[in-house]
Design an enzyme around this catalytic site. Structure first.
Site, PDB file in Angstrom:
ATOM      1  N   CYS A 159     144.175 131.203  -2.001  1.00  0.00           N
ATOM      2  CA  CYS A 159     144.477 131.569  -0.620  1.00  0.00           C
ATOM      3  C   CYS A 159     145.524 130.638  -0.048  1.00  0.00           C
ATOM      4  O   CYS A 159     145.860 130.738   1.125  1.00  0.00           O
ATOM      5  CB  CYS A 159     143.212 131.550   0.221  1.00  0.00           C
ATOM      6  SG  CYS A 159     142.615 129.887   0.616  1.00  0.00           S
ATOM      7  N   CYS A 175     144.388 125.109  -0.046  1.00  0.00           N
ATOM      8  CA  CYS A 175     144.474 123.715  -0.501  1.00  0.00           C
ATOM      9  C   CYS A 175     145.888 123.163  -0.270  1.00  0.00           C
ATOM     10  O   CYS A 175     146.049 121.973   0.000  1.00  0.00           O
ATOM     11  CB  CYS A 175     144.068 123.615  -1.970  1.00  0.00           C
ATOM     12  SG  CYS A 175     142.317 123.996  -2.235  1.00  0.00           S
ATOM     13  N   CYS A 211     138.376 127.163  -6.412  1.00  0.00           N
ATOM     14  CA  CYS A 211     138.757 128.281  -7.291  1.00  0.00           C
ATOM     15  C   CYS A 211     139.267 127.756  -8.634  1.00  0.00           C
ATOM     16  O   CYS A 211     138.868 128.243  -9.683  1.00  0.00           O
ATOM     17  CB  CYS A 211     139.823 129.139  -6.627  1.00  0.00           C
ATOM     18  SG  CYS A 211     139.361 129.763  -5.008  1.00  0.00           S
ATOM     19  N   CYS A 229     136.592 123.504  -0.441  1.00  0.00           N
ATOM     20  CA  CYS A 229     137.182 124.751   0.036  1.00  0.00           C
ATOM     21  C   CYS A 229     137.524 124.603   1.511  1.00  0.00           C
ATOM     22  O   CYS A 229     136.752 124.983   2.354  1.00  0.00           O
ATOM     23  CB  CYS A 229     136.234 125.922  -0.201  1.00  0.00           C
ATOM     24  SG  CYS A 229     137.019 127.525  -0.001  1.00  0.00           S
ATOM     25  N   HIS A 285     123.941 114.474   1.984  1.00  0.00           N
ATOM     26  CA  HIS A 285     122.736 114.310   2.786  1.00  0.00           C
ATOM     27  C   HIS A 285     122.469 112.829   3.103  1.00  0.00           C
ATOM     28  O   HIS A 285     122.095 112.487   4.230  1.00  0.00           O
ATOM     29  CB  HIS A 285     121.563 114.892   1.984  1.00  0.00           C
ATOM     30  CG  HIS A 285     120.262 114.945   2.712  1.00  0.00           C
ATOM     31  ND1 HIS A 285     120.099 115.598   3.911  1.00  0.00           N
ATOM     32  CD2 HIS A 285     119.035 114.446   2.382  1.00  0.00           C
ATOM     33  CE1 HIS A 285     118.834 115.493   4.286  1.00  0.00           C
ATOM     34  NE2 HIS A 285     118.166 114.801   3.387  1.00  0.00           N
ATOM     35  N   CYS A 304     124.747 111.512   5.875  1.00  0.00           N
ATOM     36  CA  CYS A 304     124.881 112.400   7.026  1.00  0.00           C
ATOM     37  C   CYS A 304     124.415 111.709   8.307  1.00  0.00           C
ATOM     38  O   CYS A 304     123.378 111.039   8.333  1.00  0.00           O
ATOM     39  CB  CYS A 304     124.055 113.659   6.793  1.00  0.00           C
ATOM     40  SG  CYS A 304     124.180 114.845   8.135  1.00  0.00           S
ATOM     41  N   CYS A 329     118.651 118.005  12.504  1.00  0.00           N
ATOM     42  CA  CYS A 329     119.091 118.259  11.128  1.00  0.00           C
ATOM     43  C   CYS A 329     119.272 119.764  10.912  1.00  0.00           C
ATOM     44  O   CYS A 329     118.478 120.573  11.387  1.00  0.00           O
ATOM     45  CB  CYS A 329     118.036 117.707  10.164  1.00  0.00           C
ATOM     46  SG  CYS A 329     118.301 118.175   8.441  1.00  0.00           S
ATOM     47  N   CYS A 345     121.652 124.350   5.451  1.00  0.00           N
ATOM     48  CA  CYS A 345     122.578 123.272   5.082  1.00  0.00           C
ATOM     49  C   CYS A 345     122.391 122.875   3.615  1.00  0.00           C
ATOM     50  O   CYS A 345     121.274 122.624   3.167  1.00  0.00           O
ATOM     51  CB  CYS A 345     122.354 122.059   5.974  1.00  0.00           C
ATOM     52  SG  CYS A 345     123.505 120.715   5.634  1.00  0.00           S
ATOM     53  N   CYS A 405     132.451 113.927   2.715  1.00  0.00           N
ATOM     54  CA  CYS A 405     133.089 114.337   3.967  1.00  0.00           C
ATOM     55  C   CYS A 405     132.286 113.973   5.213  1.00  0.00           C
ATOM     56  O   CYS A 405     132.845 113.912   6.296  1.00  0.00           O
ATOM     57  CB  CYS A 405     133.557 115.780   3.984  1.00  0.00           C
ATOM     58  SG  CYS A 405     132.661 116.963   3.056  1.00  0.00           S
ATOM     59  N   CYS A 455     132.330 119.500   9.319  1.00  0.00           N
ATOM     60  CA  CYS A 455     131.453 120.668   9.463  1.00  0.00           C
ATOM     61  C   CYS A 455     130.145 120.268  10.147  1.00  0.00           C
ATOM     62  O   CYS A 455     129.780 120.804  11.190  1.00  0.00           O
ATOM     63  CB  CYS A 455     131.172 121.281   8.098  1.00  0.00           C
ATOM     64  SG  CYS A 455     132.657 121.743   7.188  1.00  0.00           S
ATOM     65  N   CYS A 459     126.446 122.455   6.022  1.00  0.00           N
ATOM     66  CA  CYS A 459     127.290 122.289   4.829  1.00  0.00           C
ATOM     67  C   CYS A 459     127.139 123.526   3.954  1.00  0.00           C
ATOM     68  O   CYS A 459     126.021 123.972   3.691  1.00  0.00           O
ATOM     69  CB  CYS A 459     126.860 121.047   4.056  1.00  0.00           C
ATOM     70  SG  CYS A 459     127.648 120.881   2.445  1.00  0.00           S
ATOM     71  N   CYS A 463     130.777 123.315  -0.474  1.00  0.00           N
ATOM     72  CA  CYS A 463     132.046 123.739  -1.087  1.00  0.00           C
ATOM     73  C   CYS A 463     132.559 122.768  -2.141  1.00  0.00           C
ATOM     74  O   CYS A 463     133.427 123.130  -2.929  1.00  0.00           O
ATOM     75  CB  CYS A 463     133.099 124.022  -0.017  1.00  0.00           C
ATOM     76  SG  CYS A 463     133.805 122.564   0.775  1.00  0.00           S
TER      77      CYS A 463
END
Lengths: 504, 306
Positions: B52, B55, B147, B185, B222, B225, B245, B251, B260, B272, B279, B282
């Site tokens: 797509c 990236c 991908c 992703c 996790h 987080c 949570c 999630c 992330c 996110c 989450c 991805c």
């Protein structure tokens, strides 16, 4: 003398596009526009949880993900009979607007700019701008090195007449470098409410998952003001400079002459009025959009499924060896007619709308500056100009949406997924009218169909053999040098094609 | 400081060969490849399959290196379909010239339609064939995004093209060029820039069992987080926009190894989970793969009544 030119691949667009033009006596006799990549999103979506749709459809395209997410949540909200929370509506406007601003700036500078701006001229730069001096030294160093492709990705390129006014050229080159920063800033701005970009995390039916706080409003406003300053100082003047240096491109790339916009951005929360209005312009006359008039032909497309279906009943069955077919795009039609969509369509629809005085005066002002008439907008340069005017108008409107937000107010309205339901979501992507259709059966996605802006603009011939908008815009085009068909590239890129969208 | 000894190259190459299931005979070749990467500013050839472009877009959203500096100072981006000036036949010739010269890092974005080669083509050549040609002449292959790494959405259940990851395609075709997987992703720009820099300056970074750089993919989302204390106190969000949570909204943080939650996205402005979005996993191998594992979950109307 006839000759075939294969523009395959067309780069500096999103995705896999191949254009074949047949030249006779120096002019394009016929053009065939083909999408070269298919994944089968509509098949992948079937049987999944409906809430997967706004995540999965965003991955159709990394340039227009927000708009797919929006079309998906709008389709689901219709199916769930759900009214989104006011703050959620405003935040979604701001996320979608941020992506429009990112996309329009990227398109003019990164994608189309190198068709007009002369990068090679940088070696003669003698001014004091440190960024341009660094670019000059890098290009010189590359040319004198043993690098396989020196000064890539800027070279090689078609031999052609580029911008010749050195001041305008250096200024545009400097703004190319700035645009790289600005488009990233636009995404950073959108991520304040989107969680991340590309592929927004927060879009859900009913609103967004993120909160609205005074600090977030302030953060967005600060980024927005920097972007508005860039649009006023660089983007609009550069479009004018290019338009004045290439006036012939107001006479080149005339499309089918029919335009359609679904409209987007609720003017305020709870309002049915759209900031970008909807409408169809057919034979110069304005009419409202009817979702029921949309169908997709597949006679020349690589699908064995039934042709001429409405998207709500649509099918996608791949047939890669289909005889006579040349593209992975379907051919969408409105009441059987070819339609151009995109910023030019939206600006022309707004221009006709007596309620929309702001866009009318902006367009008239630009036309006066360039010594042009409204009829000249249906052209390569008209598409670039429309995009720039729209970018400014959306960025300015974001200030009003920020002002309408309620800090700490609800951003989400709760809902339940019904056992069955149908809906469609019609909105605008930066590249034009975008629609998703969902049919929920047994709490799952039964059928899902997308009809995407570039599906309209790059469509192949339909069942009656009528070429698509880009194919029509290329017909009759004079190509001086078939080895360097820059004229065709300029026409193609003026549509801002997005092929991952068009074939999904 | 930045160079490794011959001994460490051999050790690294041995590990790489083991990781990729290659015999001992391949060790000297891999060692040579790694060494050359360490010494020179290898060009980058970027190819797109069933992708797509997300990236690529994400790379341009980089904060660690200004995007303009990135493409004019730090890497020689010899070809990129979305950025390169060259087009048409000239673009095909350019790519072929790069492949003929060899010695580049191949970045590949997107999956390969293994059962339907016509479903992705570049200059008339099926992408799967172009990828093999390009990978054979590359020093290393960097699979960017889900991908290219694992198949992602093009390779999800019920896909009609038989799509598989670029890495799997190369493996199936017996191409043994070292590969690094950077899923996501999209892929986070830091993950890609950090990996490319490591490859260029030091060599192939330490990888986990799936071939992902350990620097970015070794710890559970996790555990890092900001909502982990809510999980400990069993304070769960019941619907979107709630505090707490996000576990009960589907999630996938507890089974996803990415950084992330700490790194954040778009220059650190958000992420996110911070934005209340569960989450979707991805960065993991199973992202989007199964139709019955939803991205996020919400109770059905009938269940709520019951």
């Amino acid at each position: 003398m006839s000759k075939t030119i294969d523009l395959n691949p067309v780069t500096r667009i999103e995705g896999h596009l191949a254009v074949k033009v047949e030249i006779q006596d120096g002019k394009v006799a016929s053009a065939y526009v083909a999408g070269e990549m298919f994944r089968g999103f509509e098949k992948i979506l079937a049987g999944r949880d409906p809430l997967d749709a706004q995540h999965i459809t965003q991955r159709i395209c990394g340039v227009c993900p927000v708009e797919h997410g929006m079309a998906s949540v709008l389709a689901q909200e219709m199916a769930y009979q759900l009214a989104p929370a006011p703050n959620g509506v405003l935040a979604r406007n701001l996320i979608q607007a941020a992506n429009f601003i990112m996309s329009h700036i990227s398109h003019f500078y990164l994608l189309s700019g190198l068709d007009f701006v002369d990068v090679a001229m940088i070696v003669d730069y003698k001014g004091g701008d440190s960024a341009l001096a660094a670019l000059r030294d890098w290009v010189k160093g590359q040319i004198n090195s043993r690098t396989v492709i020196p000064a890539a990705p800027f070279l090689p390129r078609y031999a052609a007449k580029y911008l010749q006014d050195a001041d305008a050229n250096f200024s545009a080159l400097r703004h190319y470098l700035d645009a790289l920063e600005m488009r990233a800033l636009a995404h950073r701005m959108g991520a304040i409410f989107a969680g991340k970009l590309p592929h927004a995390a927060t879009l859900v039916p009913g609103g967004i998952t993120e909160k609205v706080t005074a600090l977030k409003i302030c953060e967005y406003r600060s980024a927005l003001d920097t972007l508005r300053e860039f649009i006023d100082r660089a983007y609009l003047p550069d479009v004018v400079a290019v338009a004045k240096s290439f006036p012939e491109y107001f006479n080149v790339g005339r499309g089918c002459g029919n335009f359609m916009a679904y409209g987007a951005f609720p003017v305020s929360a709870g309002s049915d009025a759209k900031f970008l209005p909807s409408g169809v312009l057919m034979d110069g006359k304005a009419q409202p959009v009817s979702e029921r008039a949309i169908t997709e032909d597949v006679a020349r497309s690589l699908y064995s499924s039934a042709s001429g279906r409405r998207p709500s009943e649509g099918e996608t069955v791949a047939d890669p060896n289909k005889s006579g077919a040349y593209s992975w795009l379907k051919a969408p039609r409105y009441n059987g007619a070819v339609m151009e969509v995109g910023a030019l369509a939206r600006v022309l629809v707004a221009y006709q709308d007596s309620q929309n005085g702001t866009m009318k005066s902006a367009v008239d002002g630009l036309l006066k500056n360039l010594g042009r008439e409204a009829g000249d907008l249906n052209s390569v340069m008209g598409r670039h100009a429309a995009r720039a005017l729209e970018c400014k108008s959306i960025a300015d409107q974001c200030v009003r949406w920020l002002d309408q937000m309620t800090p700490d107010g609800a951003t989400f309205t709760d809902f339940s997924i019904p056992e069955t339901g149908r809906g469609h979501g019609l909105t605008e992507a930066a590249r034009g009218a975008l629609g998703h259709w969902i049919d929920i059966r047994d709490f799952k996605i039964g059928n899902y169909q997308c009809v995407v802006p570039t599906t309209w603009n790059c469509s192949p011939r339909d069942d009656r053999g009528v070429p698509g908008p880009m194919e029509q815009a290329l017909a009759g085009l004079a190509v001086a040098d078939p080895e360097n068909p820059i004229e065709a590239a300029r026409v193609i890129r003026s549509f801002d094609p997005c092929l991952a969208c068009a074939v999904h | 400081m930045n160079s490794l000894s011959r001994r460490s190259f051999i050790e690294l190459s041995t590990k790489l060969c083991a990781l990729m299931g290659l015999g001992a005979g391949a060790i000297p070749r891999v060692a040579e490849a790694v060494e050359e990467l360490a010494s020179g500013n290898a060009p980058v050839l970027w190819l797109q399959g069933q992708s797509c472009s997300g990236c690529s877009v994400s790379l341009l959203d980089a904060d660690a290196i200004a995007p303009a500096h990135l493409i004019t100072r730090y890497i020689n981006l010899s070809f990129h379909q979305t950025l390169s000036a060259t087009t048409g036949t000239q673009a095909v010739e350019t790519v072929n010239k790069i492949i003929a010269a060899g010695g580049y890092i191949l970045v590949v974005e997107g999956a390969v339609p293994a059962a339907m080669p016509r479903a992705c083509a570049f200059g008339g050549e099926p992408f799967g064939e172009q990828l093999i040609r390009a990978a054979k002449a590359a020093k290393a292959v960097v699979a960017v995004g889900s991908c290219a790494s694992f198949g992602g959405i093009p390779g999800a259940e019920n896909n009609p093209t038989g799509a598989i990851s670029a890495v799997q395609h190369l493996k199936n075709q017996g191409v043994s060029t070292p590969a690094i997987l950077i899923p996501g992703c999209p892929c986070h720009p830091d993950w890609l820039l950090g990996t490319l820099t490591h490859v260029l300056k030091v060599g192939i970074p330490p990888l986990d069992a799936l071939g992902r750089p350990k620097a970015f993919f070794s710890r559970l989302m996790h555990d890092q987080c900001a909502r982990f204390p809510d999980y400990e106190r069993e304070k769960f969000a019941k619907t979107f926009g709630d505090e707490g949570c996000l576990f009960k909204l589907g999630c996938l943080g507890p089974i996803t190894h990415t950084d992330c939650a700490l790194r954040q996205w778009n220059g650190g402005v958000n992420s996110c989970i911070r934005a209340g979005a569960p989450c979707t996993g991805c960065g993991g191998e199973q992202f989007a793969a199964k139709a019955n594992l939803p991205f996020i979950t919400k109770k059905r109307a009938a269940q709520q009544q019951g």
